[in-house]
Design a protein around this motif. Sequence first.
Motif, short mmCIF file in Angstrom:
data_model
loop_
_atom_site.label_atom_id
_atom_site.label_comp_id
_atom_site.label_asym_id
_atom_site.label_seq_id
_atom_site.Cartn_x
_atom_site.Cartn_y
_atom_site.Cartn_z
N UNK A 179 -17.49 -5.73 -47.41
CA UNK A 179 -18.81 -5.94 -47.99
C UNK A 179 -19.40 -4.62 -48.50
N UNK A 180 -19.25 -3.57 -47.72
CA UNK A 180 -19.80 -2.27 -48.11
C UNK A 180 -19.08 -1.72 -49.34
N UNK A 181 -17.78 -1.95 -49.42
CA UNK A 181 -17.03 -1.51 -50.62
C UNK A 181 -17.52 -2.23 -51.85
N UNK A 182 -17.73 -3.54 -51.73
CA UNK A 182 -18.20 -4.32 -52.88
C UNK A 182 -19.58 -3.85 -53.35
N UNK A 183 -20.38 -3.38 -52.41
CA UNK A 183 -21.72 -2.89 -52.75
C UNK A 183 -21.72 -1.42 -53.16
N UNK A 184 -20.59 -0.76 -52.99
CA UNK A 184 -20.51 0.66 -53.33
C UNK A 184 -21.28 1.55 -52.37
N UNK A 185 -21.43 1.11 -51.12
CA UNK A 185 -22.20 1.84 -50.10
C UNK A 185 -21.23 2.64 -49.22
N UNK A 186 -21.01 3.89 -49.58
CA UNK A 186 -20.05 4.73 -48.87
C UNK A 186 -20.43 4.96 -47.40
N UNK A 187 -21.73 5.08 -47.11
CA UNK A 187 -22.16 5.27 -45.72
C UNK A 187 -21.85 4.05 -44.87
N UNK A 188 -22.08 2.87 -45.44
CA UNK A 188 -21.78 1.63 -44.72
C UNK A 188 -20.28 1.45 -44.54
N UNK A 189 -19.48 1.86 -45.53
CA UNK A 189 -18.02 1.81 -45.40
C UNK A 189 -17.60 2.68 -44.21
N UNK A 190 -18.12 3.90 -44.16
CA UNK A 190 -17.77 4.82 -43.07
C UNK A 190 -18.19 4.26 -41.71
N UNK A 191 -19.38 3.68 -41.63
CA UNK A 191 -19.86 3.10 -40.37
C UNK A 191 -18.98 1.93 -39.94
N UNK A 192 -18.60 1.09 -40.89
CA UNK A 192 -17.75 -0.06 -40.57
C UNK A 192 -16.34 0.39 -40.17
N UNK A 193 -15.83 1.41 -40.85
CA UNK A 193 -14.51 1.93 -40.47
C UNK A 193 -14.54 2.54 -39.07
N UNK A 194 -15.65 3.16 -38.72
CA UNK A 194 -15.78 3.70 -37.36
C UNK A 194 -15.71 2.56 -36.35
N UNK A 195 -16.38 1.47 -36.66
CA UNK A 195 -16.37 0.30 -35.78
C UNK A 195 -14.95 -0.24 -35.63
N UNK A 196 -14.23 -0.33 -36.73
CA UNK A 196 -12.84 -0.78 -36.69
C UNK A 196 -12.01 0.16 -35.82
N UNK A 197 -12.17 1.46 -36.03
CA UNK A 197 -11.40 2.43 -35.25
C UNK A 197 -11.69 2.35 -33.77
N UNK A 198 -12.96 2.22 -33.40
CA UNK A 198 -13.32 2.09 -31.99
C UNK A 198 -12.69 0.85 -31.37
N UNK A 199 -12.76 -0.26 -32.08
CA UNK A 199 -12.17 -1.50 -31.57
C UNK A 199 -10.67 -1.37 -31.39
N UNK A 200 -9.99 -0.78 -32.38
CA UNK A 200 -8.54 -0.62 -32.29
C UNK A 200 -8.15 0.34 -31.16
N UNK A 201 -8.94 1.38 -30.94
CA UNK A 201 -8.68 2.27 -29.82
C UNK A 201 -8.85 1.52 -28.49
N UNK A 202 -9.91 0.74 -28.41
CA UNK A 202 -10.14 -0.03 -27.20
C UNK A 202 -9.02 -1.02 -26.91
N UNK A 203 -8.48 -1.61 -27.95
CA UNK A 203 -7.38 -2.57 -27.80
C UNK A 203 -6.04 -1.88 -27.52
#
Length: 110
Positions: free
Chosen positions: A51-75
């Motif tokens: 969603x953030x990529x479609x909106x061109x929101x680089x800050x939101x992309x980074x925040x969402x990628x951080x969330x993905x990374x945290x989840x993958x580390x936890x798993x």
Amino acid sequence: MHPDSPDPATDDERWLIVGGRRWRRTDPSLPEPVVAALKSHLGRGRSGVGAAKRQGDDDAVAASRRRVGLAKHGLGERGPYWWDEPEPARLERAREALRELDGLERTAGA
């Protein structure tokens, strides 16, 4: 892995092969409620990246990628190999990731 290691996981339990590419599997020792919560965060993070990529929101992309990374580390899908760590450390890593993800969600008001 050392032969006396506490987790004698086989390669089939450690890796998933998709399209010839090897992906680390989720740590099988994690309790199902923890895995479900982390996978929920993972899915929402991945959706947020798109969603953030479609909106061109680089800050939101980074925040969402951080969330993905945290989840993958936890798993156990990123970071240290879960099969090289004792189970209590693996569970604590997952719970810490979940606490951080829940905190991010509360901060974002989601």
